[in-house]
Scaffold this motif. Sequence first.
Motif, PDB file in Angstrom:
ATOM      1  N   GLU A 168      43.593  60.936  -2.463  1.00  0.00           N
ATOM      2  CA  GLU A 168      43.504  60.488  -1.080  1.00  0.00           C
ATOM      3  C   GLU A 168      42.940  59.081  -1.019  1.00  0.00           C
ATOM      4  N   ILE A 169      43.467  58.281  -0.101  1.00  0.00           N
ATOM      5  CA  ILE A 169      42.878  56.977   0.217  1.00  0.00           C
ATOM      6  C   ILE A 169      42.664  56.915   1.720  1.00  0.00           C
ATOM      7  N   ILE A 170      41.700  56.091   2.159  1.00  0.00           N
ATOM      8  CA  ILE A 170      41.267  56.092   3.556  1.00  0.00           C
ATOM      9  C   ILE A 170      41.150  54.657   4.063  1.00  0.00           C
ATOM     10  N   ILE A 171      41.582  54.437   5.303  1.00  0.00           N
ATOM     11  CA  ILE A 171      41.399  53.150   5.987  1.00  0.00           C
ATOM     12  C   ILE A 171      40.659  53.409   7.291  1.00  0.00           C
ATOM     13  N   ASN A 172      39.571  52.679   7.510  1.00  0.00           N
ATOM     14  CA  ASN A 172      38.785  52.786   8.741  1.00  0.00           C
ATOM     15  C   ASN A 172      39.023  51.551   9.608  1.00  0.00           C
ATOM     16  N   TYR A 173      39.468  51.765  10.833  1.00  0.00           N
ATOM     17  CA  TYR A 173      39.768  50.670  11.757  1.00  0.00           C
ATOM     18  C   TYR A 173      38.642  50.500  12.776  1.00  0.00           C
ATOM     19  N   LYS A 174      38.594  49.314  13.387  1.00  0.00           N
ATOM     20  CA  LYS A 174      37.559  49.019  14.373  1.00  0.00           C
ATOM     21  C   LYS A 174      37.943  49.479  15.775  1.00  0.00           C
ATOM     22  N   GLN A 175      39.258  49.605  16.019  1.00  0.00           N
ATOM     23  CA  GLN A 175      39.735  50.102  17.301  1.00  0.00           C
ATOM     24  C   GLN A 175      40.655  51.294  17.064  1.00  0.00           C
ATOM     25  N   ALA A 176      40.815  52.110  18.088  1.00  0.00           N
ATOM     26  CA  ALA A 176      41.648  53.310  17.975  1.00  0.00           C
ATOM     27  C   ALA A 176      43.093  52.925  17.704  1.00  0.00           C
ATOM     28  N   VAL A 177      43.720  53.620  16.758  1.00  0.00           N
ATOM     29  CA  VAL A 177      45.086  53.313  16.346  1.00  0.00           C
ATOM     30  C   VAL A 177      45.908  54.599  16.296  1.00  0.00           C
ATOM     31  N   THR A 178      47.223  54.397  16.226  1.00  0.00           N
ATOM     32  CA  THR A 178      48.154  55.498  16.001  1.00  0.00           C
ATOM     33  C   THR A 178      49.114  55.092  14.899  1.00  0.00           C
ATOM     34  N   LEU A 179      49.616  56.038  14.132  1.00  0.00           N
ATOM     35  CA  LEU A 179      50.511  55.746  13.014  1.00  0.00           C
ATOM     36  C   LEU A 179      51.862  55.267  13.519  1.00  0.00           C
ATOM     37  N   SER A 180      52.513  54.413  12.694  1.00  0.00           N
ATOM     38  CA  SER A 180      53.787  53.830  13.098  1.00  0.00           C
ATOM     39  C   SER A 180      54.747  53.778  11.900  1.00  0.00           C
ATOM     40  N   ASP A 181      55.715  52.845  11.934  1.00  0.00           N
ATOM     41  CA  ASP A 181      56.832  52.862  10.990  1.00  0.00           C
ATOM     42  C   ASP A 181      56.596  52.088   9.698  1.00  0.00           C
ATOM     43  N   GLY A 182      55.611  51.210   9.647  1.00  0.00           N
ATOM     44  CA  GLY A 182      55.379  50.408   8.449  1.00  0.00           C
ATOM     45  C   GLY A 182      54.951  51.257   7.264  1.00  0.00           C
ATOM     46  N   ASN A 183      55.239  50.779   6.065  1.00  0.00           N
ATOM     47  CA  ASN A 183      54.949  51.529   4.841  1.00  0.00           C
ATOM     48  C   ASN A 183      53.548  51.242   4.308  1.00  0.00           C
TER      49      ASN A 183
END
Length: 690
Positions: free
Chosen positions: A461-476
């Motif tokens: 598993e790998i994890i990314i923490n964002y500063k603002q709320a996000v939703t998953l999209s089409d980029g790889n």
Amino acid sequence: MRRHGTRNFYCIIIIFLYISLCRIISSEFQVYELKTYNDGTILVHLVSDAESTELNCRKPILYFKILHPNGIIDSINLNVTGIIPDFNFCKTRIGNVYDNYIKVHPLTRGTIFIMYINSTDFSSASVYGLLISWKGEIISSTFLKEAIFQNKIVLSPGSLYFPRNRDITSFIYVTSQPDTSDIIWSLFTLPIPTNNRTINLIREGFIKNDGGSFVNFVAFLTAAGDYCLVVARSYTSNTSNTLSSTPMLDITLQIHLKVEAYFIYTIETENTVPSIIYMSAIENLNVFAMNCDIEYSGLGNMCQLYFVNGLGVSTFPFTLSIVFHSSGSVGTAVSNDLELDIKATDYLVLDPLYYQGDLLTIHRPQETGNFIYGYIINATGHVVSNWTIPQPLQTNSTGNIYGILPDNIITYAMQNGVSNWTLNFEKLPEFTMIDDNGYFNPQINSTSPPINGTIPIRTNEIIINYKQAVTLSDGNISVFQLQDVYGDSLLRQTYSGNSGYCNVTADSLTIKCYILESTFNQQNTEYYVLVEPNFVRLNSTEEPLLGIEKLVWKFKSNMTVTESYSATIQSIIRLDTLASARFENLTTDGKVEFVNQLNHELAVCVPVDAKRFYSEAAYQYDPSIVEKRILLPLTIFNAPINSSMIENSTDVFGDLNVLIRNSNLTLISRMNKTKSLDPSFGIIRARKYT
């Protein structure tokens, strides 16, 4: 604005490149133009005046030097007689400054794209693109668009726009009619080196001028993977647009400048309605230069516009930075004064710097040559300093003889005497990204593993923490294994954000992505994760965010003592139905060649030494199914004795099973022979079929 993560390797080898190029450029050749690839490769387009005829034409030969980041230099001397018409190599002179119809672009790594005109006849003249490899092999020749004429003279090819800092599958060709200022664009697929290497038209369009007397345009790739064509039009008092009660202005105005954004989608066929991103009632303003790109903080897109007085006044009144969303709505517009001496005969070129800012160059043709003045512009449009090159840089060509490399290094060709040239390197200033934590993306707070961290082998598993709320999209999101200090790498796995292999936590701030067991299978090995733009979108605006570029999010697997001994394994793999039919029709030698190549590609995918695999061309059809699918034997030898750092045969067998069964996510589906394997079968031990 360009960003790149190859900050560490280029400075190490820059001395070797400089020494080598000083040695290879002779007095017979001149540097006509210089281009750079995103990986740091330098393309030098050379010409030879010694070959010029009385008609001021050169022989139809293309000369290139390719300087690789590892110091290797390749030469191309390609005779294109009968392919590119001779008149493309004839010079048009203004004093000592010359131009021709040949336009060269570093389209993709490993290729060179050469635009030319196929004829001077009004009824048949067209712009073509010749795609060649770095080895000088002709790959394809593609019709781009009908040529443009002015006063019965065919004009040079138009502008080509494509991303330099990301892998993508398209480019856009844009030109305009000089008599009407109508704009014509064509969107094409980029060639895929491992598959179809031809270039195909996706869609094309026409933007009619609505009375503008001065028109400028630029195109860029958005974070969503589509193109945005930004068009600026100036209007005289007689042709100005009247706008009443507009959303931007609540009064009736005579508009003398209008900037519009046309979003050109790679999938949808209908043309979009343009979005007005700026208007002005100030008379006699022309957009003399502009650069547009993704706004790095996630606010959408940004254009930097440079204005000149249409009456011929030699200084810019101001610059303008416009931030606008993918919906076309404008976020902010900030203007700044910019005091530079601009002549009426000058033309300007904007080159985005890595990380932030632009290089603004003023090209000033004179009787003794073309003089180039360079200035560093920050993200808000202010002049920070002159470039570090001696001012002005002189050339007798209209082509750019400088290029920007990773780590904001500028390389430029310097003329010594009449026709002796050397290549020099200077460091340009860098601008600090506000609120960035090392990812060249201020929206990312942290990752697990961290940059330069260490992971256990077989991490899942790998994890990314964002500063603002996000939703998953089409980029790889893709994982690569580093293979050398120059950035060459091996794909381990890849999938899109919305593929189902990633999930978002309840607070929408953290993305967790599943990692195949075969991905981090090497001890004491460097890996990096590449996150494409549009991997996620902001919940608040639905704007696609930038990702993490190559070689930025790097980390290393730890040392683990493993069981080195495991017996040799006899196994079976299966071809899919189509590949089985093709294999059966091969000659005996063809079958042997197929199997040998298949073994080699499997070794690359694991990766292990190819000597660990052995297979004969003996085969049989799978008796357990109705469809004809061929079974092939594969022997997996154990690792050498006392080699605890190398995978044993049991681990290799397990990795192959994971790789094949998940071939759509791995290198298996992207190589010539391994893509023929049946993912539903994977790999099994031979005893099951004895």
